[in-house]
Design an enzyme around this catalytic site. Structure first.
Site, short mmCIF file in Angstrom:
data_model
loop_
_atom_site.label_atom_id
_atom_site.label_comp_id
_atom_site.label_asym_id
_atom_site.label_seq_id
_atom_site.Cartn_x
_atom_site.Cartn_y
_atom_site.Cartn_z
N THR A 201 0.84 -1.20 0.00
CA THR A 201 0.00 0.00 0.00
C THR A 201 0.87 1.24 0.00
O THR A 201 1.93 1.23 0.60
CB THR A 201 -0.80 0.02 1.32
OG1 THR A 201 -1.66 -1.09 1.31
CG2 THR A 201 -1.56 1.30 1.53
N ARG A 229 -13.40 -8.53 0.66
CA ARG A 229 -12.57 -8.15 1.82
C ARG A 229 -12.12 -6.69 1.70
O ARG A 229 -11.70 -6.24 0.64
CB ARG A 229 -11.35 -9.07 1.89
CG ARG A 229 -10.39 -8.78 3.06
CD ARG A 229 -9.25 -7.89 2.63
NE ARG A 229 -8.24 -7.75 3.69
CZ ARG A 229 -7.26 -6.87 3.66
NH1 ARG A 229 -7.14 -6.04 2.65
NH2 ARG A 229 -6.38 -6.81 4.64
N GLY A 231 -9.60 -3.84 3.70
CA GLY A 231 -8.54 -3.73 4.71
C GLY A 231 -8.63 -2.44 5.50
O GLY A 231 -9.68 -1.79 5.58
N ASP A 232 -7.51 -2.05 6.06
CA ASP A 232 -7.47 -0.85 6.91
C ASP A 232 -7.42 0.45 6.11
O ASP A 232 -7.81 1.51 6.60
CB ASP A 232 -6.25 -0.91 7.84
CG ASP A 232 -4.95 -1.04 7.06
OD1 ASP A 232 -4.95 -1.71 6.00
OD2 ASP A 232 -3.92 -0.49 7.50
N THR A 252 0.76 0.58 6.85
CA THR A 252 0.84 -0.41 5.78
C THR A 252 1.03 -1.77 6.44
O THR A 252 1.50 -1.86 7.57
CB THR A 252 1.98 -0.07 4.81
OG1 THR A 252 2.03 -1.06 3.78
CG2 THR A 252 3.32 -0.04 5.51
N GLY A 253 0.67 -2.80 5.71
CA GLY A 253 0.82 -4.16 6.27
C GLY A 253 -0.52 -4.84 6.39
O GLY A 253 -1.47 -4.50 5.68
C1 SD4 Z 1 -4.57 -3.99 3.52
N1 SD4 Z 1 -2.98 -2.56 4.58
O1 SD4 Z 1 -5.42 -4.06 2.64
C2 SD4 Z 1 -3.43 -3.05 3.31
C3 SD4 Z 1 -2.38 -3.77 2.55
C4 SD4 Z 1 -1.07 -3.17 2.70
O2 SD4 Z 1 1.07 -2.96 2.37
O3 SD4 Z 1 -0.79 -2.33 3.43
N2 SD4 Z 1 -0.12 -3.52 2.08
O4 SD4 Z 1 -4.60 -4.67 4.52
#
Ligand code: SD4
Length: 343
Positions: A201, A229, A231-232, A252-253
């Site tokens: 991200t 789905r 995400g954050d 991120t993550g």
């Molecule tokens: C997620 N946080 O969809 C995002 C993905 C992401 O680095 O950060 N990737 O969960």
């Protein structure tokens, strides 16, 4: 209340005492702004110059972060942002994005398909609707009504190849109600075919010359996620938060973990208590870990933050995270923050 007791109540200090923190105050500001930070070097090296061009000409932080996000969304080769990115497990690319300005106004889109610039749709949600978050077909229809073109539904060559490999290895054949059967739900892979971690991200936070803060976050989410789905990244307070009195943060993550602890809001709240952005990011990582202590093999999280004084910092759960910082004396520099865990 003693500082140590305060930290214990905040959820972090029982795991790592303050004395183990290294030197969190490394990055003292020489000047306040403009300043922009982006998650990851591969993203930030491309995106930060777009933001910098605006900031350096006395532009607004909100325009800078949007421009940086758009630059990544335009990159058809990117694994993890924009329509060229990796698809969900049914083969569809679905995008999440959020944006927040110095007035506390925010907008977001989730599970958006066929639109090249989700960050600009998020900005339109912020500026032209009474809402904060639009999702799925409704978000797509809104984008259409605002003049955003609908793009052809097709995967990039690299995403197509990676998806074909993933299907082969996972022996996945779509099946009605497959998600009802726990044993048939495949895990989202930690690593991509390329050997990269399954996340990339881009989150961008900026302080402009007027002293105003803004942030943006855009992603295709985790590759091969379940269809639907989210995400954050489009969740205000999780993937992004800005309080113009205090600071801005983005993450991120693995988004599920960030949502569980309202990660970016938490970072800003730690800064409100007076902690340096690096400390604030570290304590948010600790808090996240205290909520899901047994999952550390499978997750990576990185936070970046700027405070109102132009101090900045970052922290990650594990090594491997980096970010790009741009300031007049720091032309798109790559920084590797410390991590809570050593592997
Ligand atoms: C997620 N946080 O969809 C995002 C993905 C992401 O680095 O950060 N990737 O969960």
């Amino acid at each position: 209340m003693k500082r140590r007791e305060l930290l214990r109540l905040l959820g972090g200090a029982s795991i790592f005492p303050l004395s183990a923190m290294g030197n969190p105050l490394d990055f003292k500001p020489k000047n306040k702004g403009p300043l922009v930070l982006s998650t990851w070097h591969n993203q930030g090296q491309i995106a930060n110059p777009f933001a910098w061009e605006i900031l350096n000409n006395n532009g607004m932080a909100i325009d800078a972060v949007e421009a940086a996000a758009r630059s990544m969304e335009s990159d058809w080769e990117n694994c993890c942002v924009g329509l060229g990115a990796n698809p969900d497990r049914d083969g569809f690319v679905t995008l999440d994005a959020s944006i927040m300005n110095h007035l506390g106004q925010c907008g977001a889109v989730a599970f958006l398909e066929d639109i090249k610039h989700p960050i600009s749709v998020a900005r339109a949600v912020m500026e032209k609707t009474p809402h904060v978050l639009l999702a799925g077909e409704g978000a797509r229809q809104f984008a259409l009504s605002q003049g955003f073109p609908i793009e052809e539904k097709k995967r990039s060559a690299h995403a197509d190849k990676a998806y074909a490999n993933w299907l082969r290895r996972s022996e996945y054949s779509p099946e009605i109600n497959i998600e009802q059967n726990k044993h048939k739900v495949m895990p989202v892979p930690d690593m991509l075919e390329s050997g990269e971690h399954n996340h990339d991200t881009i989150g961008i936070i900026a302080l402009d010359a007027q002293g105003n803060l803004s942030g943006a976050c855009t992603t295709s989410g985790m590759a091969y996620k379940m269809r639907g789905r989210v995400g954050d990244s489009p969740i205000i307070g999780a993937g992004l938060y800005v309080d113009n009195e205090i600071g801005a943060a983005t993450s991120t993550g693995n988004g599920e973990e960030v949502i569980r602890c309202s990660g970016s809001f938490l970072v800003v709240e730690y800064m409100r208590l007076g902690f340096h952005p690096t400390e604030a990011c570290k304590y948010a990582c600790q808090r996240l870990l205290s909520i899901t202590p047994n999952k550390t093999d499978n997750i990576q999280i990185g936070f970046i933050a700027i405070n109102k004084n132009g101090e900045y910092g970052a922290y990650s759960l594990k090594p491997g995270f980096d970010y790009t910082v741009s300031r007049s004396d720091l032309p798109h520099e790559i920084r590797k923050p410390s991590s809570l865990l050593q592997k």
